[in-house]
Enzyme design. Structure first.
Site: not given
Ligand code: KUQ
Length: 824
Positions: A371, A564-565, A570, A672, A676
């Site tokens: 991801h 978003k976060r 971002k 994502t 939405k």
């Molecule tokens: C990493 N990596 C560590 C929690 C979450 C993480 C702990 O995944 C979304 C994407 C988005 C991406 C996110 C992501 N979260 C990556 C993470 O930043 O771009 O849409 C779902 O695939």
């Protein structure tokens, strides 16, 4: 007895409860009065609980029947392993899926209640950080709707994502004890409790036949107790299961301590075990490196694999040689990737298969989704930590690595540099385990989450592995579920769409294409209806903003939203620089062509991420000045919405005109939220990044505000990036930076934004904010112009919704199934 149980297990079909308004009303009353003992002036919480139980009762027969239908030998299943499931509220979602809207509404009427009010009582199940966790929840929804035999495995966190408060513009965190009043949806299944070992040491021995084995001894075991949540499909009688593990101490006591009279101390030790499932780590897109996090990961992986094996046997399977034909595990990022080694342990140590056979099974069961490309998010664990916490798993990883490096050596003899790059163990300094490498080596499928992201993985981070196994790598572009994000969140637009094209779109979003002929260049009656729906949604959001931020949003203005976060990549900073630019223009009377705007920003910062927290402070400081400047005269409003979560997005997305997707190109794997917004008729202003690219292709460039450097331009510029040169060349940017540096937004707290200015002006700014400023401001100027053409904007809005069919997770799940899971 056993025969009888088996017979009842397979033979009997559980009858469904009646779903008329009268039946719902009667059960609701029974729970409220006879179960909870609430007679007069029932507090809203108990109204919610009574309704939830009433509905759960109506889910139960489908749940059991879905399970029984699949509880047969040779039926292939998929398991989704994830440390996060960001579910949000469940009540309205189940009502929608069961088609019980009318009956429920009528039943509640008898008690002077509405569904909307009762639903407000449910706390969000916030068991995730952001996109990755919400994706898992959307996947679960679509799998149930497609009747795919998929079970989710996760952790039953006592505390979910922290609650965010804003105090004097700064983020404050409060714990989210979402289970305080119980969870009426879940069912504890203590009969399926597993034991998960930690610590101890390993022993090697030969069995009577002379074959070598290992055992893991002197372990400190923790119990994993499953809690099941129903996942209802959309009006198809399928109910899948999300199984969440809660940690508990074993019943064994340290007898020495016990007998020495330290009774309370002996009991206290038990506490330690329960900590494992206590709290979700609140870091998005960055690794953590904490021992407790590794404990969580192994706890999830081990309990889930033991449980899957048990389920498979209980369905009547016996030949482990067939295990991979019947089971596939999708790993949501590297977080649960220790599962690769754990399945080897279970097959080799417990089931006593030979290494090669166990490896053949494991590598045909496991699949990995990546991801992110951000280096700070790539998980690595110190070897020393593994040695202490999971000594047997470390041995297994070493052996996997040894076999693997032999394979590399055969293909590239003497290429020591390649061996070093591809080794699971990173040498030099602290020896670390590269979890992504373990995932790739142990999986038959590796995918990214948008076309660009998957391509960047192949060309960059995973290149060596692509050389070795080109066919392992594939793309699965993310999606979102249209049930929650359109049908539930935007009932006005849903009714309007269904009145024109019928309601097939809810279960097959491609049908939205049929709206295209209605988009029209000129104002039509449909345009007016479309705008009326958006207008009503904007009033709803304006009321929320007023209540939460005390800021007046005018529903006739352009609603410009970034939620978003909070993360530097971002680029909320780019957004706020544009806000400062607009403010500066208004103050200098350069009003030509300006649209009235309400800018909304929301999102949580990881508690330890100081820069992200300071960005929140900046947004609030700018909002304070802009909103209270009489010269601005309502042309521009800015608000930071506290505690952004699933439930807020359900109000925000339907009310948004302009969706901000402005990451540095190459950094947002997919996104994502962008999907939405699109589904709900927002137009995107965005960079050529992640799934933005696919959104742009679907809707056409004339209906998307594209700006900024492309990923390869970003990388080409990086070595010679000179932020100061952009300021020197662009008077409007200079004015913005000067205003920020002058302390205009922080008169009472001098210096607090120096760190932000420092980051923006740093030639090593990884996110290259200033490089895209001019292009962004120009794109925003085009937005302003377009907004003032009412028919033109309405057409763009309709076309965005009409073109969003591809971004349904129904499509995503069909692709996972066709290419990876291959379920019937
Ligand atoms: C990493 N990596 C560590 C929690 C979450 C993480 C702990 O995944 C979304 C994407 C988005 C991406 C996110 C992501 N979260 C990556 C993470 O930043 O771009 O849409 C779902 O695939």
């Amino acid at each position: 007895m056993q025969a009888k149980n088996a017979a009842s297990k397979r033979g009997v079909k559980l009858k469904s409860l009646p779903s008329s308004a009268a039946a719902v009303s009667k059960d609701f009353e029974r729970y409220q009065y006879y179960h909870l003992g609430r007679f007069h002036g029932c507090p809203p919480l108990y109204t919610y609980q009574s309704l939830a139980w009433t509905l759960r009762d109506r889910i139960m027969s489908d749940w059991m029947n879905t399970y029984s239908a699949r509880d047969q030998p040779g039926k292939r299943r998929a398991y989704y392993l994830s440390l996060e499931f960001l579910i949000g509220r469940a009540l309205s979602n189940h009502v929608l899926n069961l088609g019980l809207d009318e009956a429920t509404e009528q039943a509640l009427q008898n008690f002077g209640q509405t569904l909307e009010n009762v639903a407000e009582e449910e706390p969000d199940a916030g068991l995730g950080n952001g996109g990755l966790g919400r994706l898992a929840a959307c996947f679960m929804d679509s799998c149930a709707t497609l009747d795919l035999p998929v079970m989710g495995y996760g952790i039953h966190y006592e505390y979910g994502m922290f609650r965010q408060r804003i105090e004097n513009g700064y983020q404050k965190e409060d714990p989210d004890h979402w289970l305080r009043d119980g969870n009426p949806w879940e069912i504890e299944r203590s009969e399926f409790t597993c034991r998960v070992p930690f610590g101890g040491r390993t022993e090697h021995f030969r069995d009577p036949a002379g074959i070598e084995h290992a055992r893991w001894v002197d372990t400190n075991d923790v119990l994993a107790i499953p809690f099941d949540m129903p996942i209802t499909g959309y009006r198809n009688n399928t109910v899948n299961t999300l199984r969440l593990w809660k940690a508990a101490a074993t019943d064994e006591f340290n007898l020495d301590e016990f007998n020495a009279g330290s009774y309370t101390e002996a009991v206290q030790e038990k506490n330690h075990a329960e900590h494992i499932s206590m709290v979700l780590y609140p870091n998005d897109s960055s690794e953590n490196g904490k021992e407790l996090r590794l404990r969580q990961q192994y706890f999830l992986a081990s309990a889930s694999l033991q449980d899957a094996l048990r389920q498979w046997r209980s369905a009547g399977n016996t030949d482990l040689g067939r295990f991979a034909e019947d089971n596939v595990f999708q790993m949501n990022d590297t977080h649960p990737t220790i599962a690769v080694a754990e399945l080897m342990r279970l097959l080799v140590d417990v089931e006593r298969l030979g290494w090669d056979q166990a490896w053949a099974i494991t590598t045909r069961c496991m699949a990995y989704t990546n991801h992110t490309l951000l280096p700070e998010a790539l998980e690595r664990w110190p070897v020393a930590l593994f040695e202490r916490l999971l000594p047997r798993l470390l041995e297994i990883i070493y052996e996997i690595n040894a076999h693997f490096l032999r394979e590399v050596g055969v293909k590239w003899p003497g290429d020591m540099d390649r061996r070093r790059r591809m080794s699971i163990i990173e040498e030099g300094g602290v020896r670390q385990i590269r979890m992504a490498w373990l995932a790739i080596i142990g999986s038959f499928s590796v995918n990214g989450v948008a076309a660009l992201h998957s391509q960047l993985l192949r060309d960059g981070l995973f290149r060596d592995f692509v050389d070795l196994w080109p066919d392992k790598f594939n793309n699965k572009t993310n999606g979102v579920t249209p049930r929650r994000w359109v049908a539930h969140a935007n009932p006005g637009m849903s009714a309007l769409i269904s009145s024109k094209i019928g309601d097939d779109w809810v279960a097959d979003l491609a049908h939205l294409e049929k709206l295209k002929p209605l988009a029209s260049r000129r104002s039509t009656a449909f345009h007016a209806e479309w705008r009326a729906v958006k207008r009503a949604n904007k009033e709803r959001l304006a009321a929320l903003v007023k209540a939460e931020c005390g800021v007046d949003f005018n529903p006739d203005a352009l609603f410009d939203v970034q939620v978003k976060r909070i993360h530097e990549y971002k680029r909320q900073l780019l957004n706020i620089l544009h806000v400062i630019h607009l403010y500066n223009r208004i103050n200098r009377g350069r009003l030509d062509g300006l649209a009235d705007r309400c800018v909304l920003i929301g999102g949580k910062a990881a508690p330890g991420y100081l820069m992200a927290k300071r960005i929140i402070k900046l947004i609030n400081s700018v909002a304070e000045v802009v909103n209270n400047d009489p010269d601005v005269d309502g042309r521009l409003k800015v608000a930071f919405l506290p505690n952004y979560r699933v439930t807020s997005m359900e109000i925000i997305a339907p009310a948004t005109d302009l969706s901000e997707q402005i990451s540095t190109a190459g950094k947002e794997a997919s996104g994502t939220g962008n999907m939405k917004f699109m589904m709900n008729g927002a137009v995107t202003i965005g960079t050529y990044d992640g799934a933005n690219i696919e959104i742009l292709e679907a809707v056409g460039e004339e209906n998307f505000f594209l700006f900024g450097l492309h990923a390869e331009e970003v990388e080409a510029l990086r070595p010679q990036y000179q932020p100061q040169s952009y300021i020197d060349r662009d008077p409007e940017l200079r004015e913005v930076i000067d205003l920020l540096a002058s302390g205009h937004f922080n008169l009472c707290e001098p210096g607090i934004f120096d760190m932000i200015l420092g980051a923006l002006l740093n030639p090593h700014d990884p996110w290259m904010v200033l490089a895209d400023f001019r292009s962004y401001v120009d794109a925003q100027e085009r937005v302003s112009q377009a907004w003032q053409d009412e028919a033109g904007w309405t057409r763009m809005s309709i076309l965005n919704t009409a073109s969003s069919g591809f971004f349904s997770t129904d499509r995503t799940m069909q692709e996972y199934n066709a290419d990876i899971w291959k379920l019937k």
